[in-house]
Design an enzyme around this catalytic site. Sequence first.
Site, PDB file in Angstrom:
ATOM      1  N   GLN A  17       0.808  -1.215   0.000  1.00 24.82           N
ATOM      2  CA  GLN A  17       0.000   0.000   0.000  1.00 24.82           C
ATOM      3  C   GLN A  17       0.847   1.274   0.000  1.00 24.82           C
ATOM      4  O   GLN A  17       0.333   2.353  -0.270  1.00 24.82           O
ATOM      5  CB  GLN A  17      -0.942  -0.010   1.204  1.00 24.82           C
ATOM      6  N   HIS A 111       1.583  -9.113   4.720  1.00 25.06           N
ATOM      7  CA  HIS A 111       0.380  -8.266   4.754  1.00 25.06           C
ATOM      8  C   HIS A 111      -0.304  -8.371   3.378  1.00 25.06           C
ATOM      9  O   HIS A 111      -0.096  -7.537   2.505  1.00 25.06           O
ATOM     10  CB  HIS A 111       0.747  -6.818   5.089  1.00 25.06           C
ATOM     11  N   GLU A 155      -4.275 -10.357   9.397  1.00 25.96           N
ATOM     12  CA  GLU A 155      -5.656 -10.786   9.176  1.00 25.96           C
ATOM     13  C   GLU A 155      -5.798 -12.071   8.366  1.00 25.96           C
ATOM     14  O   GLU A 155      -6.402 -12.069   7.275  1.00 25.96           O
ATOM     15  CB  GLU A 155      -6.442  -9.651   8.502  1.00 25.96           C
TER      16      GLU A 155
HETATM   17  C1  BGC Z   1      -6.072  -4.005   6.303  1.00 27.16           C
HETATM   18  C2  BGC Z   1      -5.451  -2.780   5.669  1.00 27.16           C
HETATM   19  C3  BGC Z   1      -6.530  -1.912   5.053  1.00 27.16           C
HETATM   20  C4  BGC Z   1      -7.494  -1.503   6.139  1.00 27.16           C
HETATM   21  C5  BGC Z   1      -8.603  -0.569   5.668  1.00 27.16           C
HETATM   22  C6  BGC Z   1      -7.335  -3.732   7.080  1.00 27.16           C
HETATM   23  O1  BGC Z   1      -8.190  -4.807   6.923  1.00 27.16           O
HETATM   24  O2  BGC Z   1      -5.136  -4.680   7.083  1.00 27.16           O
HETATM   25  O3  BGC Z   1      -4.505  -3.203   4.731  1.00 27.16           O
HETATM   26  O4  BGC Z   1      -6.012  -0.820   4.381  1.00 27.16           O
HETATM   27  O5  BGC Z   1      -8.099  -2.641   6.671  1.00 27.16           O
HETATM   28  O6  BGC Z   1      -9.411  -1.165   4.718  1.00 27.16           O
END
Ligand code: BGC
Length: 391
Positions: A17, A111, A155
């Site tokens: 990102q 990630h 996650e």
């Molecule tokens: C993720 C991020 C994402 C954020 C907002 C999380 O689930 O780890 O990568 O940018 O949510 O959507």
Amino acid sequence: MTFPTEFLVGAATAAHQNEGNNVNSGHWYQENLPGRPAELRSGDAVDMYHRWEADLDLLVELGLNTFRFSLEWSRIEPSEGFFSRAEIAHYRAMIEGCFARGVTPVVTVLHFSLPQWFEARGGWLAEGAVELFERYVAAVAPILTDVPWVVTINEPNLMAIVPVFEKMIAAGIPIRGLPMPDPEYVPSAIAAHRAAVRALRAGGVPRVGLSLAMHDFIAEPGGEAALQAHRAAAEDQFLDATEGDDFVGVQAYTNLRFGPEGVLPPAEDAEKTIVGWEFWPNAVVTAVRHAWEYTGGRMPVLVTENGIATADDSRRIAYTRAALTGLEGLIAEGVDLRGYVHWTYMDNFEWMGAFGPTFGLVAVDRETFVRTPKPSARWLGRVAAANAIVD
Ligand code: BGC
């Protein structure tokens, strides 16, 4: 009230990102397929790959004391079996850059973004996938032995939902609310986490855990059973998989409402963020409480992500203040919460939303990459410096 001594307050990022030009990742491959809209590509992202030193300097200037970032597997192992010493050294330099500035690094090993060669051989469901991941984790363990917080997988529960999204999109089914994880993917996600814990421990990494996407679950009339079933599949089976870990990372943004048929759309009259989620600062409070209670208080909790996508920075401050106030209450009740890492440091590439949803504490000029801290960045920096919620 102040936070406990050594309470961490900082900001989170993730490689794909922010770094830009992750040309060997599966995401890059997908984003650049012929016919894909140019504005949905990550491209240079915010060029953090080259600007990380100045970005760490700014973080310190703001007053924050913690920086979460991720290692990019597709840079470290751009083709199967080749581990780039130069890229491993790059991430080691970032870790040392944190220490040199008195910043606590929180490092995520994976990630979301995977190397394209791994995707091409079938991704997580292919034979030997977990072993390949474990080999990558073993290759990076040597640079993590003094990192106090290492997250194996960001996650894994959401990682197991992504294939459901993909199938729905392919079938033209509109996505309403959050589906349950794909049962086919859950065993791989959990096995990958356990393998990573093994490899990191074998490499001498001191404190290892995962981070989970969590919600404040709300049952509308008749929705209790659906709520329980969803929470068991989306959260609890992953909390079970933390058995033997050293901490749990909690990430929460909003609520999920349930009716008798399952997940409901957000309440019509509620304030929404840019991504359509309800403005719900209590999400992280309920999520931390659930992680702590469900795991029987056997390990510390770290908020590894929390924030909102908004163009109105005063709402970001209001949201974060309310979240921190709730978390302070949990600490007073005895929850072993070690810190709060805000998502995200700067406006960046927000996956399917590209650069639209602004979750950042810092704005970035998309032409020049110039960073401009928003009032929320200064405010959170003052919270960190005072170790207390300030006006
Ligand atoms: C993720 C991020 C994402 C954020 C907002 C999380 O689930 O780890 O990568 O940018 O949510 O959507």
